[in-house]
Design a protein around this motif. Structure first.
Motif, short mmCIF file in Angstrom:
data_model
loop_
_atom_site.label_atom_id
_atom_site.label_comp_id
_atom_site.label_asym_id
_atom_site.label_seq_id
_atom_site.Cartn_x
_atom_site.Cartn_y
_atom_site.Cartn_z
N ALA A 1 -2.96 12.26 7.47
CA ALA A 1 -2.14 13.27 6.81
C ALA A 1 -1.02 12.64 6.00
O ALA A 1 -0.52 13.23 5.05
CB ALA A 1 -1.54 14.21 7.85
N ALA A 2 -0.61 11.42 6.39
CA ALA A 2 0.50 10.75 5.72
C ALA A 2 0.42 9.26 5.99
O ALA A 2 -0.22 8.81 6.95
CB ALA A 2 1.83 11.31 6.20
N PHE A 3 1.10 8.49 5.13
CA PHE A 3 1.35 7.08 5.37
C PHE A 3 2.85 6.87 5.30
O PHE A 3 3.50 7.27 4.33
CB PHE A 3 0.64 6.20 4.34
N GLU B 1 -5.91 6.27 -3.63
CA GLU B 1 -6.07 7.31 -4.64
C GLU B 1 -5.59 8.67 -4.12
O GLU B 1 -4.93 9.42 -4.85
CB GLU B 1 -7.54 7.40 -5.06
N GLN B 2 -5.89 9.00 -2.86
CA GLN B 2 -5.44 10.28 -2.30
C GLN B 2 -3.93 10.33 -2.16
O GLN B 2 -3.32 11.39 -2.32
CB GLN B 2 -6.12 10.52 -0.95
N VAL B 3 -3.31 9.18 -1.86
CA VAL B 3 -1.84 9.14 -1.83
C VAL B 3 -1.28 9.37 -3.21
O VAL B 3 -0.34 10.15 -3.42
CB VAL B 3 -1.35 7.79 -1.24
N ALA B 4 -1.85 8.70 -4.21
CA ALA B 4 -1.38 8.85 -5.59
C ALA B 4 -1.50 10.29 -6.08
O ALA B 4 -0.66 10.78 -6.85
CB ALA B 4 -2.15 7.91 -6.51
N GLU B 5 -2.55 11.00 -5.64
CA GLU B 5 -2.76 12.39 -6.05
C GLU B 5 -1.95 13.38 -5.21
O GLU B 5 -1.97 14.58 -5.50
CB GLU B 5 -4.24 12.73 -5.94
N GLY B 6 -1.25 12.90 -4.18
CA GLY B 6 -0.45 13.78 -3.35
C GLY B 6 -1.24 14.50 -2.27
O GLY B 6 -0.69 15.37 -1.58
N PHE C 1 1.01 1.59 3.91
CA PHE C 1 -0.34 1.76 4.44
C PHE C 1 -0.51 1.11 5.81
O PHE C 1 -1.56 1.23 6.43
CB PHE C 1 -1.36 1.20 3.45
N GLY C 2 0.52 0.44 6.29
CA GLY C 2 0.46 -0.16 7.61
C GLY C 2 0.54 0.84 8.74
O GLY C 2 0.20 0.50 9.89
#
Length: 256
Positions: A22-24, A61-66, A79-80
């Motif tokens: 759900a999050a990093f 990519e999913q992080v970049a897209e929100g 990402f750790g």
């Protein structure tokens, strides 16, 4: 409140992926850790550089897209630590923990085991971490959990046999829930007794659920039932706040 904790306060996980983090967020300070649990997520730190790289490769990519949340300006180190919020969420109602008839009968006929809460938090965490693969209970996470325990927000339950710690479980308390991070047993069924004991103690403190985080046949056997994520998050946001579980020594036979 730390900047990361403020970020977590604004994160809404209702539409987070059900098959991905759900999050990093790499901040595992105690304030950020507690804020993440309050938002409905739990952390899974990458145990090594390869796992960190895999997280970045799979989810950048999913992080970049929100689609997957991350603090503003978070770099590759974010990402750790992956934060998960499964849908559905497996939970054990405090009145629904299962021992099984065989174990219940054995407990009733023996006074060998006793239980406590919050008497050996660090040792329970250490036992839960020992030999686990992947080694997600990293030093940073363990330090943050110890800090939350000192604040009265992370709790353990212990199962004792003639003064020896033979089982236990621990988790973080948010609202009416203890999010159960891990358990261990060096005697058969000691971990199961720890979960049932914690459920009873949490009920006495005004709590409603043990969140067991990951669904599996094992947690189903403990009494876990899948609950829609939206219901679980609504309970965290609007449910009653439980107090700390009572900690005094009790005979495990009472659970039978």
């Amino acid at each position: 409140m730390s900047g990361t904790a403020q970020w977590w306060a604004a994160v809404v996980l209702d539409r987070a992926p059900s098959d991905a983090p759900a999050a990093f967020c790499a901040d595992l300070g105690p304030d950020a850790l507690l804020a993440g649990y309050r938002a409905g997520a739990f952390p899974m730190p990458a145990p090594d550089e390869y796992a960190l790289w895999m997280n970045e490769a799979r989810y950048e990519e999913q992080v970049a897209e929100g689609i997957i949340a991350a603090p503003p300006g978070a770099g590759e180190d974010a990402f750790g630590v992956a934060w998960w919020c499964p849908d559905p969420r497996p939970v054990i109602p405090v009145t629904g923990a299962r021992l099984g008839s065989r174990l219940a009968r054995r407990l009733r006929n023996s006074d060998l085991w006793t239980t406590t809460a919050d008497k050996a938090f660090g040792e329970v965490v250490e036992r839960c971490a020992a030999g686990r693969t992947p080694a997600w209970l990293t030093a940073d996470l363990r330090a943050a959990l110890e800090a939350l325990h000192a604040r009265g927000r992370a709790h353990s339950v212990e199962v004792w046999e003639e003064g020896e710690l033979v089982g236990g479980a621990f988790g973080v308390r948010v609202g009416p829930v203890i999010s159960l991070d891990s358990m261990f047993g060096i005697r058969p069924d000691a971990a199961r007794v720890a979960v049932a004991d914690l459920a009873q103690r949490l009920s006495e403190a005004g709590g409603l659920l043990l969140d067991v985080q990951w669904d599996s046949p094992h947690v189903r056997s403990l009494g876990a039932v899948p609950r829609p994520r939206a219901e679980y998050l609504a309970l965290l946001r609007g449910g009653p706040s439980a107090g700390p579980p009572p900690g005094e020594e009790r005979p495990a036979s009472r659970l039978g």
